[in-house]
Design an enzyme around this catalytic site. Sequence first.
Site, short mmCIF file in Angstrom:
data_model
loop_
_atom_site.label_atom_id
_atom_site.label_comp_id
_atom_site.label_asym_id
_atom_site.label_seq_id
_atom_site.Cartn_x
_atom_site.Cartn_y
_atom_site.Cartn_z
N HIS A 178 0.81 -1.22 0.00
CA HIS A 178 0.00 0.00 0.00
C HIS A 178 0.84 1.26 0.00
O HIS A 178 0.39 2.33 -0.43
CB HIS A 178 -1.05 -0.04 1.10
CG HIS A 178 -2.27 -0.68 0.57
ND1 HIS A 178 -3.25 0.04 -0.05
CD2 HIS A 178 -2.58 -1.97 0.43
CE1 HIS A 178 -4.15 -0.79 -0.52
NE2 HIS A 178 -3.77 -2.03 -0.22
N GLU A 224 -8.78 -12.51 -6.99
CA GLU A 224 -7.55 -12.19 -6.27
C GLU A 224 -6.87 -13.44 -5.74
O GLU A 224 -5.74 -13.39 -5.29
CB GLU A 224 -7.85 -11.28 -5.07
CG GLU A 224 -8.62 -10.04 -5.42
CD GLU A 224 -8.59 -9.04 -4.30
OE1 GLU A 224 -7.71 -8.19 -4.29
OE2 GLU A 224 -9.49 -9.11 -3.43
N ASP A 244 -3.16 -8.81 -5.16
CA ASP A 244 -3.32 -10.00 -4.35
C ASP A 244 -3.14 -11.27 -5.18
O ASP A 244 -2.58 -12.25 -4.70
CB ASP A 244 -4.68 -10.00 -3.65
CG ASP A 244 -4.63 -9.13 -2.39
OD1 ASP A 244 -3.68 -9.32 -1.61
OD2 ASP A 244 -5.49 -8.26 -2.22
N CYS A 302 -8.14 -4.17 -11.80
CA CYS A 302 -7.96 -2.99 -10.95
C CYS A 302 -6.69 -3.05 -10.11
O CYS A 302 -6.46 -2.19 -9.27
CB CYS A 302 -9.19 -2.76 -10.08
SG CYS A 302 -9.52 -4.15 -8.98
C1 PEP Z 1 -5.61 -5.97 -5.71
O1 PEP Z 1 -5.40 -6.82 -4.84
O2 PEP Z 1 -5.10 -6.00 -6.85
C2 PEP Z 1 -6.48 -4.83 -5.43
C3 PEP Z 1 -6.83 -3.98 -6.36
O3 PEP Z 1 -6.91 -4.66 -4.14
P1 PEP Z 1 -6.00 -4.06 -2.96
O4 PEP Z 1 -4.73 -3.57 -3.57
O5 PEP Z 1 -6.81 -3.02 -2.32
O6 PEP Z 1 -5.81 -5.27 -2.10
MG MG Z 2 -6.68 -6.90 -3.11
#
Ligand code: PEP
Ligand code: MG
Length: 576
Positions: free
Chosen positions: A194, A437, A461, A508
Site C-alpha cells: 500500500h 484475487e 493479491d 484494478c
Molecule cells: C488488488 O489486490 O489487486 C487490489 C486492487 O486490491 P487491494 O490492492 O486493495 O488489495
Molecule cells: Mg486486493
Amino acid sequence: MFSLHATGVGDGIAIGKARLIRRQGAEIPEYVIEPGETLDEIERLRTAWMKAKLGLKRTLDGLPEDAPDDIGAFLGVQLMILDDPLLMEEPVELIRSQRVNAESALAAHAKKLESVFEQVDDPYLSAKSADINQVIERVLGELTDDHGDLRNQAPGKFDGEIIVAHDLTPSDAVELKNHQIGAFITNLGGPISHTAILARSMGIPAIVGLHGGARFLRTGDTLIIDGKRGVVLVNPDEPALEAYRRRRRKILRRSEALEFLRTADSITLDGEKVELFTNIEIPEELELSRTNYYAGVGLYRTEFLFMNRSDFPGEEEQFETYRQIVEDAALPVTIRTLDLGADKQVDGGRKHSALTTNPALGRRAIRLCLHDLSLFKPQLRAIYRASAYGNVRMMVPMFSSMEELNQLFSVLENTRNELQEQGVEFDADLPIGGMIEVPAAAVSADLFAQYLDFLSIGTNDLIQYTLAIDRVDDEVNYLYDPTHPSVLRLIKMTIDAGKSAGIPVSMCGEMAGDPAFTRVLLGIGLRQFSMDPTTLTRIKQQIRLTDIAKVKEKAESLLHVSDPQTNRKILSEINA
Ligand code: PEP
Ligand code: MG
C-alpha cells in the site's frame, strides 16, 4: 554524498529535505557525526530532553480534576526520571567519545539499563525499567521531531518534504494525502504494497523496501529520489543536484506533453475501444478522476473510511459518503465491500498484526465480513441505499469458493428484503461482481462467472497468492513478476471466462496502471482497465499507440515462456 538502492515506485524525481517519522519500537537512526558536530549533537539531545519534559509537564498540568490518581502518579514518576541529570550523562559521553548521533547514544544507554534491570529479580525495579523505557521513547520522539503520529498534523505541515519511515500503513496514507509531500522512503514494502499504491495515487516517486537503510538518514538531509531507478542520493553535491534538476524538468515537460490526451478517445490503432476507470480511496480523488476523463470508478476502496478513528462509521455515515460519491461521479461507481485485515488494518496493524500467524491467509476481506455481519450488514444497506442515487456496482474482494458466494447472496437477499419492507428505495438489479484475487477464483472463474455480473482482476493479491510472496515483505520483493507465465495464465483464464459467460472483466490491480504491461494485457484480451487517476493519461497514450493485431501473438506467447531472458526479449519487442 552517498547513495541507497531499493525498489523504486513511479517515474519521477523528487528533491527535498528528509523528515523522519519514527514510531515507538521502530528502528533507531544510526550514523557517525563529523568531529565538529559533537557539541551541536549534545545540544540536540538536551533540547529534545527539555521538550519531552515540558510536554510531559503540560500533560500533567492539563489532567482533568477527575482523572484517576494513578495517571498523575505515573506521569509524575516519568517527570522525576527526566529530572535526573545522571540519565543524560552517559549518552552525552557516548556522543563525545564515539561520535554517534544522539538517537543511537540514547538507545545504547537504554539497552544497557534494560540489561541491568533484567538481572535483578525485583518486580518494583522491573516496573521502573518500563518507566525509563517510556521516558527514552519520549525523548527519541522529540529527537526525530515527531511522535510517529501522522494524525492531527496541520494540513501542509510536510509540504515538499521527503518522508522517511520504517513503514507507512494504509491508515497513514489517508493522513499523508493532506500534505503535498515530495516523496517517501520506507524500509518495508514492495511494488504492490500500500505504500507503493499511495505514492502512485499521490503522483510522487517513492523508494520502498530499503531493508533498514532508512536508519542512515536524518531529518534535514537533502535527498534526491529517483523513482525509476530506485535510488536515493543523500546530501548530493551541486553537479548531481543540477543533473537531477535537469532530468526532473524533462520528465515534467514529457507529462505536460500528455495533457492534450486527456480528452482524447481511449482507442487502439486498430480501432478497439478500451474503457479506463479509476481506483479511489477517498472522495476527493473523484476530482482528479474527472480531470482525466474517466469512464467511472472501477474500484472504490471503502475500508479507508474506517481508518484513523476510534469508532466504525455506521450505516448512515456510510450511506451519506457513498451517495455523495455516486452523485458527484454521475458515472458507474464500483463500490468494493470492506477489505479489512492483513495489510489493511483499521489501526494500521499496529495493535493486531501479531494476533494471526499468517494474516494474508487469514480472516480478511469477505471472510471477515461474512463472519461479522454486524460489520457487514450496515455497509450493504448503505451501498444499496446509495444505489437509488446513481449507477452503482457492488464488488466483493478475495472470495475463493461458491460457498462464500452463496452466503453472500443470501445476506444480500436478506438485506434487499429488509429494505423493501421498510419502503427504502434502491436499485434491485444492482450488479454484483467478484474480485479475482485468489488463484482458486481464477482457475474456476468460468464456474463463478455464472453467478456474478462482472469480474475484476486484483493483480496485487493475485500475484501475492500465486507466487506466494507477501506483498508487504520487502525480502521477497524481487520475486514480484506480473508477466510470470502462471500469473498471465490466470489473467487470461479470467478474461476468457468472462467472455464465455458474457460478463465484463476489468483489472484494478497495479498492473493495470503500469504502461509496461498495457500491450500485453490488450494482447490477451483485456478491454477494461482501472487505475490510479494520475496514471490514466499515460495508459491511454499507450493504448492509442497499440495495434492489438500486431501484439496479440507475442503477448499470448508469454503464457508459454518460462525463461526470464526470453520473457524480457518478447516484452521489449511488444513494447517497441
Ligand atoms: C488488488 O489486490 O489487486 C487490489 C486492487 O486490491 P487491494 O490492492 O486493495 O488489495
Ligand atoms: Mg486486493
